[in-house]
Design an enzyme around this catalytic site. Sequence first.
Site, short mmCIF file in Angstrom:
data_model
loop_
_atom_site.label_atom_id
_atom_site.label_comp_id
_atom_site.label_asym_id
_atom_site.label_seq_id
_atom_site.Cartn_x
_atom_site.Cartn_y
_atom_site.Cartn_z
N GLU A 1 -4.68 2.65 -4.13
CA GLU A 1 -3.22 2.56 -4.12
C GLU A 1 -2.73 1.26 -3.49
O GLU A 1 -1.60 1.18 -3.04
CB GLU A 1 -2.63 3.76 -3.38
CG GLU A 1 -3.03 3.86 -1.93
CD GLU A 1 -4.32 4.64 -1.69
OE1 GLU A 1 -4.52 5.08 -0.56
OE2 GLU A 1 -5.11 4.81 -2.65
N HIS B 1 -4.53 14.54 -9.58
CA HIS B 1 -4.76 13.11 -9.81
C HIS B 1 -3.95 12.57 -11.00
O HIS B 1 -3.64 11.38 -11.03
CB HIS B 1 -6.25 12.84 -10.02
CG HIS B 1 -7.04 12.96 -8.76
ND1 HIS B 1 -7.14 11.93 -7.84
CD2 HIS B 1 -7.75 13.99 -8.24
CE1 HIS B 1 -7.89 12.31 -6.82
NE2 HIS B 1 -8.28 13.56 -7.03
N ASP C 1 0.84 -1.20 0.00
CA ASP C 1 0.00 0.00 0.00
C ASP C 1 0.87 1.25 0.00
O ASP C 1 1.78 1.38 0.82
CB ASP C 1 -0.91 0.01 1.24
CG ASP C 1 -1.97 1.08 1.15
OD1 ASP C 1 -2.99 0.85 0.48
OD2 ASP C 1 -1.77 2.16 1.75
N ASN D 1 -2.00 13.20 -4.34
CA ASN D 1 -3.11 13.72 -5.14
C ASN D 1 -3.44 15.15 -4.75
O ASN D 1 -3.74 15.99 -5.62
CB ASN D 1 -4.33 12.83 -4.96
CG ASN D 1 -4.22 11.52 -5.71
OD1 ASN D 1 -3.62 11.45 -6.78
ND2 ASN D 1 -4.78 10.46 -5.15
N ASP E 1 -1.80 9.27 -10.72
CA ASP E 1 -1.85 8.13 -11.64
C ASP E 1 -0.44 7.75 -12.11
O ASP E 1 -0.10 6.57 -12.20
CB ASP E 1 -2.72 8.46 -12.85
CG ASP E 1 -4.20 8.52 -12.51
OD1 ASP E 1 -4.58 8.07 -11.40
OD2 ASP E 1 -4.98 9.01 -13.34
#
Length: 248
Positions: A166, A136, A123, A131, A140
Amino acid sequence: MTELHRDLPKRAWLRIYRVTGAITLISVALSVVFTNMIMEIFSAGINVQGLAVSILMPLVLGGPMIFVLMLRQEQLRHANGQLEHLATTDWLTACLNRGAFTGAVTRYLDRHPSTGGALLIVDADDFKGVNDRFGHDAGDAALRLIAGAIRQAVRSSDPVGRLGGEEFGVFLADSDVAAADHVAERIRRAVSAIDFAPDGMPCPLSVSIGGATYETRAPFGELYRLADRHLYEAKNTGRDRVAIMQAA
């Protein structure tokens, strides 16, 4: 034809040419044999003209028809493969999606109940901050980099899936606690080494990893529950950590 060559992989074209050639040659041979048998009945046997016709007819008529049929078959095979890939692959990271990853691990557990293995949950740490700070699109891009680092750190045969957001999953066949811990640390270091600087601003990336290993058959749900518990343990002890334990 140029567009078709771009769509089909090289091995598909080799299969088309090989099968078309083999069937055409067989057709020519059968045509010559049957033509000779018929000519033996009505005359002294096959002549030069009859031989030429028996060879040219399968080549001129049969060859193109076989080629077209094989082409359509390979296009269908290729399209089905692409649909299967889309149905099992996460669009952003090119890892397996959650359903495909869960299915692959579950099938392995059912087929190899006593070989041992490990499930890792990886994680990204403080990903909301990435973000919030950079947007965003940058988030990504960070996920794609993390996914690439994970794949580079494991064997090509080890399934890697994006479980959501994530969070990633990695399954290690034939691994004990020591081997799983070694791989998890390799993943952690690989992610920490990523040079991520959106808009020229350095943004360190890190992951926390929880894992569960087994020696005898364990259901996927139990392994996931234990790995997830150890993930939270790694998060609560400072992040950028690995916590792995053997399932009872």
